[in-house]
Design an enzyme around this catalytic site. Sequence first.
Site, PDB file in Angstrom:
ATOM      1  N   SER A  94      -7.677 -10.847 -97.604  1.00  0.00           N
ATOM      2  CA  SER A  94      -8.546  -9.768 -98.079  1.00  0.00           C
ATOM      3  C   SER A  94      -9.910  -9.758 -97.387  1.00  0.00           C
ATOM      4  O   SER A  94      -9.993  -9.513 -96.196  1.00  0.00           O
ATOM      5  CB  SER A  94      -8.673  -9.877 -99.597  1.00  0.00           C
ATOM      6  OG  SER A  94      -9.333  -8.755-100.108  1.00  0.00           O
ATOM      7  N   ASP A 232     -12.109  -3.180 -96.994  1.00  0.00           N
ATOM      8  CA  ASP A 232     -12.124  -4.629 -96.767  1.00  0.00           C
ATOM      9  C   ASP A 232     -10.994  -4.967 -95.784  1.00  0.00           C
ATOM     10  O   ASP A 232     -10.364  -4.065 -95.220  1.00  0.00           O
ATOM     11  CB  ASP A 232     -11.992  -5.388 -98.101  1.00  0.00           C
ATOM     12  CG  ASP A 232     -10.648  -5.179 -98.762  1.00  0.00           C
ATOM     13  OD1 ASP A 232     -10.053  -4.110 -98.559  1.00  0.00           O
ATOM     14  OD2 ASP A 232     -10.184  -6.086 -99.481  1.00  0.00           O
ATOM     15  N   ASP A 234      -7.905  -5.967 -95.873  1.00  0.00           N
ATOM     16  CA  ASP A 234      -6.534  -5.477 -96.039  1.00  0.00           C
ATOM     17  C   ASP A 234      -6.507  -4.073 -96.638  1.00  0.00           C
ATOM     18  O   ASP A 234      -5.431  -3.550 -96.944  1.00  0.00           O
ATOM     19  CB  ASP A 234      -5.711  -6.442 -96.901  1.00  0.00           C
ATOM     20  CG  ASP A 234      -6.252  -6.570 -98.315  1.00  0.00           C
ATOM     21  OD1 ASP A 234      -7.484  -6.519 -98.489  1.00  0.00           O
ATOM     22  OD2 ASP A 234      -5.458  -6.704 -99.256  1.00  0.00           O
ATOM     23  N   ASP A 236      -7.259  -2.694 -99.470  1.00  0.00           N
ATOM     24  CA  ASP A 236      -6.920  -2.297-100.839  1.00  0.00           C
ATOM     25  C   ASP A 236      -8.192  -1.845-101.561  1.00  0.00           C
ATOM     26  O   ASP A 236      -8.130  -1.351-102.677  1.00  0.00           O
ATOM     27  CB  ASP A 236      -6.210  -3.421-101.607  1.00  0.00           C
ATOM     28  CG  ASP A 236      -7.010  -4.695-101.707  1.00  0.00           C
ATOM     29  OD1 ASP A 236      -7.995  -4.857-100.948  1.00  0.00           O
ATOM     30  OD2 ASP A 236      -6.660  -5.561-102.525  1.00  0.00           O
TER      31      ASP A 236
HETATM   32 MG    MG Z   1      -8.531  -6.807-100.364  1.00  0.00          MG
END
Ligand code: MG
Length: 436
Positions: A94, A232, A234, A236
């Site tokens: 992340s 961020d 990744d 999400d």
């Molecule tokens: Mg993330």
Amino acid sequence: MKLFGTSGIRGIVNREITPHLALKVGMALGSYVDGSVAVGHDSRTSSIMLKNAIISGLISCGRDVYDIGLVPTPTTGIAIKNFGCKAGVTVTASHNPPEYNGIKIWNKEGIAFSKEEKIIEELVYNNNFKLQKWDKLGNILYRHEESLEIHKKEIIKNIENKEKYKIVIDCGNGAASLFSPYVFKELGNDVISINAHPTGYFSHDLEPNRENLKNLSDTVKATDADLGIAHDGDADRVGIIDENGEYVDYDVILALIASYVLKEGDIFITTVDASMKIDRYLEKYGISVKRTKVGDVAVAKEMKNVNSDFGGEPSGTWIFGEFQMTPDGIYSGAKVLEMKEKIGNICTLKKEVPHYEIIREKIPCENSEKNEKMKSIADKISDYKDVIDIDGLRVNLKDSWFLIRPSGTEPYIRITCEAKTKEKAEKLMGKCKGLF
Ligand code: MG
């Protein structure tokens, strides 16, 4: 040792997170699920190494794998649904620094593993795997471009964006680099992308907060853009810069988007650490607020429990139930754009959210002493009426609140206090410290 933390398995590459561990997790998951698995990864230098180990583990246990390659985490959620998988895996840490990586596992609904983590953990520690004979091994199906295409089409189909805006997108050199800018372009906008080189080398810390998005903020101002969107590592999560190039606080944009997505009588799901600005703002719309433990799994599960269509954390992690149960930073950004087009400029809307002051401090406390300490604090606050004790202790007062919560990873107990003015918040902080 506990394998899973608050957001899957996380650690420093080749110290805690090794290909050996990844292989075992792949074998454990392959032994546990009874169908195919979608596997994606972020842009970290170690991600392909770990992904390949996980895939080897899965196929050794007879599972077919959809290798979806370098994709945002929410694309894994879409792929699970689309390919009819029984689980999904994202190799990502992340927003952590580049030397970290991690493994996050999703169920067939696109909700992160929680109870199932214990089962995986036991299989790993006991080396208890259902390895298959040579003629029963799984297959790898390569679906990188197809997965991104499906995700993109789903977003475009579900977002109303008729006007052409100038948008600056900061992908943090993460997993959205070769995806998010194209989604907003295909929605019909002029897109300027920054930090869109998915090399595994990051040009700023990846949490999309005020401090890390100065460059995005400056670029929105310099190019006279209509909106800035950040993700961020990744993707999400989402961070928003308004029309004036100003960062919009997590809780403010969350309150606005919740009021836009939900209607009177609905329940908005958020976490114990979320600001009361949200409650006060949503009151006007007849939307109630329910709080859960910190983490997207808890939010997703509670959304299902109370049949809510929207939930989010004050970290830019939002879940739109009508779209998918995996937090989706790209869809989130597109939804903010839609709200801007339909309701009005974010810089104007944000002024309607009531202002409160939040302050945070941390008190050193060894992990072994945390339970004892929290018990003694619980006793001392037993006179308060409105206490939420699902994740630390949150006490709601008339026009303020405080949260005392042990850190999941560090030797601290964290205190958060919010009140109408800074003085009042500081006074409350003094009181909280007195409980230690
Ligand atoms: Mg993330």
